[in-house]
Design a protein around this motif. Structure first.
Motif, PDB file in Angstrom:
ATOM      1  N   HIS A 105      17.837  18.949   7.863  1.00 27.54           N
ATOM      2  CA  HIS A 105      17.928  20.394   7.648  1.00 27.54           C
ATOM      3  C   HIS A 105      17.582  20.718   6.197  1.00 27.54           C
ATOM      4  N   LEU A 106      16.605  21.599   5.986  1.00 30.86           N
ATOM      5  CA  LEU A 106      16.344  22.128   4.652  1.00 30.86           C
ATOM      6  C   LEU A 106      17.272  23.321   4.467  1.00 30.86           C
ATOM      7  N   MET A 107      18.097  23.266   3.440  1.00 32.05           N
ATOM      8  CA  MET A 107      19.055  24.330   3.142  1.00 32.05           C
ATOM      9  C   MET A 107      18.701  24.924   1.779  1.00 32.05           C
ATOM     10  N   LYS A 108      18.851  26.235   1.651  1.00 31.97           N
ATOM     11  CA  LYS A 108      18.591  26.919   0.383  1.00 31.97           C
ATOM     12  C   LYS A 108      19.920  27.298  -0.239  1.00 31.97           C
ATOM     13  N   SER A 109      20.130  26.897  -1.470  1.00 32.68           N
ATOM     14  CA  SER A 109      21.374  27.179  -2.171  1.00 32.68           C
ATOM     15  C   SER A 109      21.606  28.684  -2.279  1.00 32.68           C
ATOM     16  N   GLY A 110      22.816  29.125  -1.953  1.00 34.25           N
ATOM     17  CA  GLY A 110      23.151  30.542  -2.028  1.00 34.25           C
ATOM     18  C   GLY A 110      22.565  31.371  -0.909  1.00 34.25           C
ATOM     19  N   SER A 111      22.101  30.731   0.160  1.00 34.86           N
ATOM     20  CA  SER A 111      21.445  31.426   1.255  1.00 34.86           C
ATOM     21  C   SER A 111      21.897  30.817   2.580  1.00 34.86           C
ATOM     22  N   THR A 112      21.588  31.515   3.670  1.00 38.55           N
ATOM     23  CA  THR A 112      21.892  30.979   4.997  1.00 38.55           C
ATOM     24  C   THR A 112      20.693  30.245   5.592  1.00 38.55           C
ATOM     25  N   LEU A 113      19.619  30.067   4.824  1.00 38.55           N
ATOM     26  CA  LEU A 113      18.431  29.372   5.317  1.00 38.55           C
ATOM     27  C   LEU A 113      18.803  27.970   5.789  1.00 38.55           C
ATOM     28  N   ASP A 114      18.412  27.640   7.016  1.00 39.86           N
ATOM     29  CA  ASP A 114      18.660  26.318   7.596  1.00 39.86           C
ATOM     30  C   ASP A 114      17.493  26.004   8.518  1.00 39.86           C
ATOM     31  N   LEU A 115      16.576  25.148   8.048  1.00 44.10           N
ATOM     32  CA  LEU A 115      15.394  24.773   8.834  1.00 44.10           C
ATOM     33  C   LEU A 115      15.537  23.328   9.301  1.00 44.10           C
ATOM     34  N   PRO A 116      15.899  23.094  10.598  1.00 44.04           N
ATOM     35  CA  PRO A 116      16.064  21.720  11.083  1.00 44.04           C
ATOM     36  C   PRO A 116      14.776  21.122  11.642  1.00 44.04           C
ATOM     37  N   VAL A 117      14.603  19.819  11.436  1.00 44.15           N
ATOM     38  CA  VAL A 117      13.489  19.050  12.010  1.00 44.15           C
ATOM     39  C   VAL A 117      14.095  17.793  12.621  1.00 44.15           C
TER      40      VAL A 117
END
Length: 158
Positions: A105-117
């Protein structure tokens, strides 16, 4: 008395310090990410403002996990990121069910971004693009929540 204090100070530093090695010649950062009740490195998302600039340094890691583990570092400085996962070793730990792969999962600090592969047990690479080079990102590795223990190594590069 002085020897005892130095001995306990050395033990305290070994137990509490995150094992990060930075070698400027080879331009990489290496961390051990362990999901454990005793060693808490990688059990929670990274905090703080320091980060690895992936335009200048690669990041390598060793993982041992039962469900989820996070990178100890934040990453920045790039518009693309490759997360390479080596072959995954499975300790069934008494389980008879089928072993599955992991998710990166790519996560962005301070954000809800969650991109799983999804990555198979044979390993593979997760590619992420269109990143903001000024933003701070981190990686979360997950698997099915069972008692199996997965170990693997890999790298994070631009």
């Amino acid at each position: 008395m002085k020897r005892k204090v130095l001995f306990f100070l050395a033990i305290f530093m070994l137990v509490t310090c995150t094992p990060v090695s930075i070698q400027a010649q080879e331009n990489y950062v290496h961390e051990y990410l362990v999901e454990s009740n005793i060693l808490v490195r990688g059990k929670k998302p990274p905090t703080g403002t320091s980060f690895v600039d992936l335009s200048k340094n690669d990041y390598s890691y060793d993982v041992e996990m039962q469900y989820a583990v996070y990178t100890n570092s934040l990453f920045s400085g790039v518009t693309t990121m490759e997360v390479k996962v080596g072959s995954i070793n499975v300790d069934k730990n008494g389980m008879i069910n089928e072993s599955k792969g992991i998710s990166v999962h790519l996560m962005k600090s301070g954000s809800t971004l969650d991109l799983p592969v999804s990555i198979s047990l044979n390993g593979g690479t997760a590619y992420f693009s269109n990143l903001d080079p000024d933003a701070k990102y981190y990686i979360r590795f997950t698997k099915l929540d069972d008692t199996q223990i997965y170990t693997f190594t890999g790298t994070i590069t631009k």
